[in-house]
Design an enzyme around this catalytic site. Sequence first.
Site, PDB file in Angstrom:
ATOM      1  CD  GLU A 133       0.967   4.132   4.718  1.00 57.05           C
ATOM      2  OE1 GLU A 133       0.129   4.819   5.361  1.00 57.05           O
ATOM      3  OE2 GLU A 133       2.184   4.391   4.710  1.00 57.05           O
ATOM      4  CG  ASP A 149      -0.140  -0.365   2.500  1.00 56.32           C
ATOM      5  OD1 ASP A 149       1.081  -0.136   2.516  1.00 56.32           O
ATOM      6  OD2 ASP A 149      -0.756  -0.861   3.472  1.00 56.32           O
ATOM      7  CD  GLU A 186       0.849  -6.738   3.161  1.00 51.47           C
ATOM      8  OE1 GLU A 186       0.875  -5.508   3.006  1.00 51.47           O
ATOM      9  OE2 GLU A 186       1.681  -7.344   3.846  1.00 51.47           O
ATOM     10  CG  HIS A 230       7.889   3.521   9.686  1.00 50.20           C
ATOM     11  ND1 HIS A 230       7.012   3.762   8.667  1.00 50.20           N
ATOM     12  CD2 HIS A 230       7.832   2.198   9.914  1.00 50.20           C
ATOM     13  CE1 HIS A 230       6.455   2.627   8.286  1.00 50.20           C
ATOM     14  NE2 HIS A 230       6.932   1.658   9.033  1.00 50.20           N
ATOM     15  CG  HIS A 247      11.947   4.698   8.737  1.00 54.10           C
ATOM     16  ND1 HIS A 247      12.042   5.715   7.821  1.00 54.10           N
ATOM     17  CD2 HIS A 247      11.208   3.728   8.141  1.00 54.10           C
ATOM     18  CE1 HIS A 247      11.387   5.373   6.714  1.00 54.10           C
ATOM     19  NE2 HIS A 247      10.876   4.165   6.896  1.00 54.10           N
ATOM     20  NE  ARG A 260       4.139   9.482   4.521  1.00 55.66           N
ATOM     21  CZ  ARG A 260       4.926  10.301   3.830  1.00 55.66           C
ATOM     22  NH1 ARG A 260       4.651  11.580   3.772  1.00 55.66           N
ATOM     23  NH2 ARG A 260       5.971   9.842   3.196  1.00 55.66           N
TER      24      ARG A 260
HETATM   25  C1  UD1 Z   1       6.974   4.361   3.238  1.00 58.99           C
HETATM   26  C2  UD1 Z   1       5.535   3.927   2.965  1.00 58.99           C
HETATM   27  C3  UD1 Z   1       4.975   3.185   4.150  1.00 58.99           C
HETATM   28  C4  UD1 Z   1       5.879   2.050   4.573  1.00 58.99           C
HETATM   29  C5  UD1 Z   1       7.277   2.596   4.813  1.00 58.99           C
HETATM   30  C6  UD1 Z   1       8.191   1.452   5.100  1.00 58.99           C
HETATM   31  C7  UD1 Z   1       4.297   5.495   1.548  1.00 58.99           C
HETATM   32  C8  UD1 Z   1       3.371   6.642   1.489  1.00 58.99           C
HETATM   33  N1  UD1 Z   1       4.693   5.105   2.754  1.00 58.99           N
HETATM   34  O1  UD1 Z   1       6.919   5.344   4.272  1.00 58.99           O
HETATM   35  O2  UD1 Z   1       3.707   2.633   3.794  1.00 58.99           O
HETATM   36  O3  UD1 Z   1       5.373   1.468   5.741  1.00 58.99           O
HETATM   37  O4  UD1 Z   1       7.737   3.257   3.634  1.00 58.99           O
HETATM   38  O5  UD1 Z   1       9.376   1.884   5.675  1.00 58.99           O
HETATM   39  O6  UD1 Z   1       4.631   4.948   0.524  1.00 58.99           O
HETATM   40  N2  UD1 Z   1      14.599   7.982   3.517  1.00 58.99           N
HETATM   41  C9  UD1 Z   1      15.947   7.962   3.264  1.00 58.99           C
HETATM   42  N3  UD1 Z   1      16.517   6.771   2.861  1.00 58.99           N
HETATM   43  C10 UD1 Z   1      15.796   5.649   2.688  1.00 58.99           C
HETATM   44  C11 UD1 Z   1      14.418   5.682   2.975  1.00 58.99           C
HETATM   45  C12 UD1 Z   1      13.823   6.870   3.373  1.00 58.99           C
HETATM   46  O7  UD1 Z   1      16.638   8.943   3.405  1.00 58.99           O
HETATM   47  O8  UD1 Z   1      16.357   4.610   2.324  1.00 58.99           O
HETATM   48  C13 UD1 Z   1      13.963   9.279   3.946  1.00 58.99           C
HETATM   49  C14 UD1 Z   1      13.855  10.266   2.785  1.00 58.99           C
HETATM   50  O9  UD1 Z   1      14.026  11.562   3.295  1.00 58.99           O
HETATM   51  C15 UD1 Z   1      12.406  10.084   2.327  1.00 58.99           C
HETATM   52  C16 UD1 Z   1      11.731   9.865   3.669  1.00 58.99           C
HETATM   53  O10 UD1 Z   1      12.637   9.042   4.380  1.00 58.99           O
HETATM   54  O11 UD1 Z   1      11.916  11.209   1.654  1.00 58.99           O
HETATM   55  C17 UD1 Z   1      10.351   9.260   3.640  1.00 58.99           C
HETATM   56  O12 UD1 Z   1      10.278   8.146   2.793  1.00 58.99           O
HETATM   57  P1  UD1 Z   1       8.862   7.768   2.113  1.00 58.99           P
HETATM   58  O13 UD1 Z   1       9.081   6.610   1.224  1.00 58.99           O
HETATM   59  O14 UD1 Z   1       8.216   8.973   1.563  1.00 58.99           O
HETATM   60  O15 UD1 Z   1       7.914   7.369   3.296  1.00 58.99           O
HETATM   61  P2  UD1 Z   1       8.089   6.424   4.521  1.00 58.99           P
HETATM   62  O16 UD1 Z   1       7.656   7.243   5.686  1.00 58.99           O
HETATM   63  O17 UD1 Z   1       9.381   5.749   4.537  1.00 58.99           O
HETATM   64  N1  UDP Z   2      13.142  -4.513   9.143  1.00 59.67           N
HETATM   65  C1  UDP Z   2      14.472  -4.683   8.774  1.00 59.67           C
HETATM   66  N2  UDP Z   2      15.423  -3.864   9.333  1.00 59.67           N
HETATM   67  C2  UDP Z   2      15.115  -2.902  10.231  1.00 59.67           C
HETATM   68  C3  UDP Z   2      13.747  -2.724  10.598  1.00 59.67           C
HETATM   69  C4  UDP Z   2      12.782  -3.523  10.020  1.00 59.67           C
HETATM   70  O1  UDP Z   2      14.783  -5.561   7.987  1.00 59.67           O
HETATM   71  O2  UDP Z   2      16.022  -2.215  10.700  1.00 59.67           O
HETATM   72  C5  UDP Z   2      12.121  -5.355   8.497  1.00 59.67           C
HETATM   73  C6  UDP Z   2      11.083  -6.032   9.383  1.00 59.67           C
HETATM   74  O3  UDP Z   2      11.494  -7.322   9.777  1.00 59.67           O
HETATM   75  C7  UDP Z   2       9.855  -6.101   8.493  1.00 59.67           C
HETATM   76  C8  UDP Z   2      10.012  -4.886   7.592  1.00 59.67           C
HETATM   77  O4  UDP Z   2      11.374  -4.476   7.685  1.00 59.67           O
HETATM   78  O5  UDP Z   2       9.867  -7.250   7.661  1.00 59.67           O
HETATM   79  C9  UDP Z   2       9.093  -3.787   8.028  1.00 59.67           C
HETATM   80  O6  UDP Z   2       9.364  -2.632   7.323  1.00 59.67           O
HETATM   81  P1  UDP Z   2       8.859  -1.200   7.763  1.00 59.67           P
HETATM   82  O7  UDP Z   2       8.700  -1.156   9.233  1.00 59.67           O
HETATM   83  O8  UDP Z   2       9.785  -0.233   7.104  1.00 59.67           O
HETATM   84  O9  UDP Z   2       7.457  -1.070   7.033  1.00 59.67           O
HETATM   85  P2  UDP Z   2       5.986  -1.588   7.355  1.00 59.67           P
HETATM   86  O10 UDP Z   2       6.018  -3.038   7.673  1.00 59.67           O
HETATM   87  O11 UDP Z   2       5.464  -0.772   8.480  1.00 59.67           O
HETATM   88  O12 UDP Z   2       5.247  -1.273   6.096  1.00 59.67           O
END
Ligand code: UD1
Ligand code: UDP
Length: 381
Positions: free
Chosen positions: A138, A102, A124, A216, A249, A218
Amino acid sequence: MEIHERKKVMVVIGTRPEAIKLAPVVLELEKNGAHFETQICVTGQHREMLGQMLRVFGLRPDHDLSVMKAGQGLAEVTSACLTGLDRVLRDQRPDLVLVQGDTTTTLSAALASYYHHIPVGHIEAGLRTGKKNDPFPEEVNRRLATHLSDFHFAPTEVARDNLLLEGVRLEDILVTGNTVIDALLLAQARLTEEPSRAVDCLGATDGLRIILVTAHRRESFGLPFRRICEAIRAIAEKRRDVLVVYPVHLNPNVQAPVREILDGLPNVKLLVPLDYFSFVACMQRAYILLTDSGGIQEEGPSLGKPVLVMREVSERPEAIAAGTACLTGTNPERIVEAVSSLLDDPARYRQMTSRPNPYGDGHAAERIVQFLTTRLISPPS
Ligand code: UD1
Ligand code: UDP
């Protein structure tokens, strides 16, 4: 013997959990190379956190849209994914696009495929809270993905029933279990064969019980997220018999409050995000999983670990009903109380850790690929 044309399947991956949950599907498609040509398109919605997952599972992207930029809003990420995917789909013309979950990547890939009249398989599918803004965005991403998709891989019967209520045809739904359990079993097997695959970020813990934290979401940003951090601080200060381990995160909205509120406490280890094998090794050593993550709610029961979910609602009611997960909300008193009760009440702890996993048996990817073989390679006459 009848010779079939191989079908081209494009798997689209944007974030850390999509990589973990799609890796078993890619590996299974590759095993069935006689039927499927598999391509991976990464949007790069996450950069570092995606890269580390692709590496551990040995996945090599065929297309990389590199959309991540500092400080982007949802509209920018969505439009960058949509434009990039539009180009890739026009050039490659896959027979099917597979999306997971999502995220913004999921929604954009399903929409871009629809614009190109390319069928979509949604993995999923069917998770719902019924609340438009929780989780944000999401809940709406996955509702829209459902209506853009042709095949719906529901992890549980509850998810299947949600899809039926929205008018999806029963014959287009397959209940598979969650592919995260496939990934988890794969990681556990590799860790048994080769323990050195995991970076041991804990070292000696002097008999302290480990509380493994991730957060993490939002919809919690701002005050609710600060309250989560304050709860973790209170637990660490009150309980010198625990070690809090928190891989943080990379989202700046998470990094800033965590560093401000939790840095410098002697029994709190703030870590960089861990690759999947190292994180699974940490979960195996943990006493409690304290999280707002979706995936960890699904993994906890397979590892026999209780999951405390720092959210007000969950789209994963099966874990709550089975008693392996418990919602604490973001109220610090409730979080501290839930952790203390698990630390101090062995009967309560046993109750949360001795239930079967409602999220599958580790064969979800096989079921998905079998279904695709039936529907795409040998359609019923
Ligand atoms: C996203 C997903 C969320 C999921 C989460 C998993 C959306 C709207 N949200 O949220 O459903 O649960 O990922 O973790 O798609 N960033 C980095 N490096 C990275 C990753 C992120 O610097 O490798 C920082 C960047 O500034 C980026 C910000 O995190 O802009 C947010 O990332 P984004 O993908 O927009 O949303 P998440 O909150 O990570
Ligand atoms: N996870 C990981 N390393 C980390 C934290 C989480 O591999 O440092 C794994 C965790 O086991 C799970 C997935 O990442 O399978 C969850 O991802 P995240 O929390 O980013 O997203 P969400 O599940 O909330 O969409």
